[in-house]
Design a protein around this motif. Structure first.
Motif, short mmCIF file in Angstrom:
data_model
loop_
_atom_site.label_atom_id
_atom_site.label_comp_id
_atom_site.label_asym_id
_atom_site.label_seq_id
_atom_site.Cartn_x
_atom_site.Cartn_y
_atom_site.Cartn_z
N ASP A 62 0.84 -1.21 -0.09
CA ASP A 62 -0.13 -0.10 0.08
C ASP A 62 0.98 1.31 0.00
O ASP A 62 0.27 2.29 -0.19
CB ASP A 62 -0.95 0.08 1.31
CG ASP A 62 -1.96 -1.10 1.08
OD1 ASP A 62 -2.32 -1.79 -0.05
OD2 ASP A 62 -2.50 -1.29 2.14
N SER A 98 -6.59 -4.05 1.79
CA SER A 98 -6.72 -2.89 2.84
C SER A 98 -7.61 -1.91 1.82
O SER A 98 -8.05 -1.95 0.81
CB SER A 98 -5.34 -2.18 3.08
OG SER A 98 -4.82 -1.80 1.78
N ARG A 99 -8.12 -0.88 2.50
CA ARG A 99 -9.16 0.06 1.90
C ARG A 99 -8.48 0.95 1.10
O ARG A 99 -9.07 1.21 -0.29
CB ARG A 99 -9.57 0.90 3.03
CG ARG A 99 -10.85 0.18 3.83
CD ARG A 99 -11.29 1.11 5.01
NE ARG A 99 -10.38 1.51 5.90
CZ ARG A 99 -10.59 2.31 6.84
NH1 ARG A 99 -11.83 2.97 7.04
NH2 ARG A 99 -9.82 2.48 7.63
N ARG A 100 -7.04 1.01 1.07
CA ARG A 100 -6.33 2.05 0.19
C ARG A 100 -6.18 1.23 -0.91
O ARG A 100 -6.18 1.78 -2.03
CB ARG A 100 -5.05 2.23 1.00
CG ARG A 100 -4.08 3.00 0.12
CD ARG A 100 -2.66 3.34 0.55
NE ARG A 100 -2.57 4.14 1.80
CZ ARG A 100 -1.73 4.25 2.75
NH1 ARG A 100 -0.51 3.91 2.29
NH2 ARG A 100 -1.79 4.87 3.87
N HIS A 101 -5.65 -0.07 -0.98
CA HIS A 101 -5.73 -0.85 -2.16
C HIS A 101 -6.95 -1.13 -3.03
O HIS A 101 -6.90 -0.89 -4.13
CB HIS A 101 -5.03 -2.29 -1.77
CG HIS A 101 -4.41 -2.71 -2.98
ND1 HIS A 101 -3.03 -2.36 -3.46
CD2 HIS A 101 -4.54 -3.78 -3.73
CE1 HIS A 101 -2.60 -3.19 -4.68
NE2 HIS A 101 -3.56 -4.01 -4.83
N LYS A 134 -9.24 1.24 -3.09
CA LYS A 134 -9.64 2.35 -3.66
C LYS A 134 -8.80 2.31 -4.87
O LYS A 134 -9.36 3.02 -5.98
CB LYS A 134 -9.29 3.55 -2.96
CG LYS A 134 -9.38 4.77 -3.40
CD LYS A 134 -9.21 6.05 -2.38
CE LYS A 134 -9.45 7.44 -3.22
NZ LYS A 134 -8.94 8.58 -2.02
N LYS A 135 -7.50 1.87 -4.87
CA LYS A 135 -6.53 1.74 -6.12
C LYS A 135 -7.10 1.07 -7.13
O LYS A 135 -7.08 1.17 -8.44
CB LYS A 135 -5.08 1.51 -5.84
CG LYS A 135 -4.30 1.25 -6.80
CD LYS A 135 -2.81 0.79 -6.36
CE LYS A 135 -1.96 0.28 -7.77
NZ LYS A 135 -0.62 0.13 -7.08
N ASN A 186 -0.93 9.80 -7.15
CA ASN A 186 -0.08 9.63 -5.89
C ASN A 186 1.64 9.94 -6.42
O ASN A 186 2.53 9.29 -5.89
CB ASN A 186 -0.02 8.40 -5.12
CG ASN A 186 -1.50 8.12 -4.41
OD1 ASN A 186 -2.00 9.12 -3.93
ND2 ASN A 186 -1.81 6.71 -4.08
#
Length: 478
Positions: free
Chosen positions: A316, A426-429, A431-432, A448
């Protein structure tokens, strides 16, 4: 034919040696010799005894670069290589150090360092280059001496500015860009404000480039000076600093003229056709590059200079792109200053630089990209042995635009499996992944600080000057 590997860890005045076989087993246990005539004679005896018993083998020798302490041992092994099947190389200590860490080496001594060098030769046999002639080593040492003289001069100039701030601060208005020669001559005769007050306009006007009008101004300013120190001791210190600056200036001129006489080469004349590169800059770049054919591509040369973009992406975590700076320092300094001159002298390079600014890229970031572009131009000029021509660069850019494609990187990575919505990510991944599924528009290339175009350019060695990333150098173009 069997191969054996000799590791040489050089210290000041002595060196440690060890010989390993192809299985990395100790063949000749470690021994230490002094860097003297006796030590070199003993080394010759060891090598002769080694090949007397084994005539059907090759001995590969590695000497770690230690700032010049390795030169005597390297020269000795090169001479022995003319008589025996012995090959020698000079190794980058950074690569050897990381190799030792990868081997989980816990204790570091001269003996273990010698073994690590020999182990490095065995493990990385495919990247080690042996018996390379360095015909510019002495010229590089001469150039390094000139750089040292310039650093000393800069230190003295900074010290002189500090002294003037206390002895005659009104003179600092004439030192905003550089210290003029007339001011140094003035400080030799009148180092403090009190000394200038006691001088006459006629005596000051005898100094070259110091008119009667300016002499009157200097006396008037010295009369109303806010100087805090007017002691004779301060004047003595200023005079000593001025004399040292003038001596260094003369020495620099002499050594620069000497090295220019020794560098009358066609490659340097080609480099001087590039806008922004003068005689001094061309000599520095060519001495660092040497034979351009040892670099397979312009990207390799950029990495050698440390001006390639570096980034990191793991899981992440994503880190901003910046200039690597893992390479030669002096060429980066030369390219940095050359870019400012190039964009003033050449309309094509000025237009390229202006296009980056119009895209919203910061000035220092654009300077860093132009440094990379100038390095590629240097590579092309030396590789093709042709003078700089802006039309060639324009044609190359047009060809790149026609052939460049922007495939989705995630489609290549996920060609065996699409995104699984049930994956425990994860939430970040997550979103990606959602952003990657969306159709891309012209303004959605930046994510990013890293773009797929940048990754494609780095992998395929495409013109990096066309990357539209506002943080490509993170303001570290210097």
């Amino acid at each position: 034919m069997k191969s054996y590997y000799l590791g040489c860890d050089v210290s000041k005045g002595y060196a440690d040696f060890i010989i390993l076989d192809q299985s990395k087993h100790i063949f000749v246990s470690s021994f230490q010799l002094d860097d003297t005539r006796t030590g070199h004679k003993q080394m010759e005896t060891v090598i002769r005894g080694f090949f007397k018993k084994r005539s059907d083998c090759v001995l590969f020798c590695g000497v770690e670069s230690t700032g010049g302490y390795e030169n005597n041992w390297y020269a000795l092994l090169r001479r022995l290589g003319m008589e025996f099947p012995l090959r020698v190389t000079r190794l980058n200590p950074k690569g050897v150090k990381h190799h030792g860490k990868s081997s989980l080496q816990r204790v570091e001594t001269d003996k273990t360092s010698a073994r690590t060098i020999a182990d490095y030769l065995i493990t990385h046999y495919d990247v080690v280059r042996y018996d390379e002639e360095d015909q510019f080593s002495l010229l590089r040492r001469h150039f390094k001496f000139i750089v040292l003289l310039k650093k000393q001069k800069a230190q003295l100039l900074n010290q002189l500015e500090s002294l003037l701030y206390s002895a005659n601060p009104e003179l600092l208005q004439y030192c905003r860009r550089t210290v003029p020669q007339w001011l140094l001559r003035l400080l030799e005769e009148c180092p403090t404000a009190a000394d200038i007050c006691q001088a006459s306009e006629q005596s000051l006007s005898t100094i070259p480039y110091l008119s009667d009008y300016r002499a009157g101004e200097l006396i008037s300013q010295a009369t109303n000076s806010v100087a805090s120190t007017q002691s004779p001791a301060m004047g003595t210190i200023i005079k000593g600093a001025v004399r040292q600056i003038q001596t260094l200036t003369e020495n620099i001129k002499v050594h620069v003229s000497l090295i220019m006489e020794q560098c009358q080469l066609p490659e340097i004349e080609l480099l001087k056709t590039i806008p922004g590169i003068s005689d001094y800059s061309a000599i520095c770049l060519y001495l660092e590059i040497g034979d351009v054919n040892r670099f397979p591509s312009a990207k390799k040369l950029a990495c050698f200079f440390g001006i390639h973009p570096a980034f990191k992406e793991s899981g992440d975590g994503k880190y901003e792109i910046k200039m690597s700076k893992q390479g030669r320092v002096r060429p980066r300094v030369i390219l940095f200053m050359s870019v400012f001159n190039a964009i003033q002298q050449d309309s094509h390079l000025a237009a390229v630089y202006a296009s980056y600014l119009q895209r919203g890229i910061a000035k220092m970031s654009a300077i860093g990209i132009m440094m990379h572009k100038l390095a590629r131009i240097v590579y092309g000029v030396l590789k093709n042995k042709e003078a700089y021509d802006p039309e060639i660069d324009r044609n190359n850019q047009t060809a790149i635009r026609k052939t460049q494609h922007s495939p989705d990187e995630h489609k290549k990575e996920r060609r065996y499996q699409g995104f699984d919505p049930t994956a425990p990510i994860s939430r970040r991944h997550m979103k990606k992944r959602k952003e990657q599924k969306r159709p891309k528009t012209d303004n959605s290339s930046v994510h990013n600080g890293i773009t797929s175009a940048l990754l494609n350019d780095i992998d395929d060695d495409i013109d990096l000057s066309r990357i539209t990333v506002t943080q490509i150098m993170n303001g570290e173009g210097q």
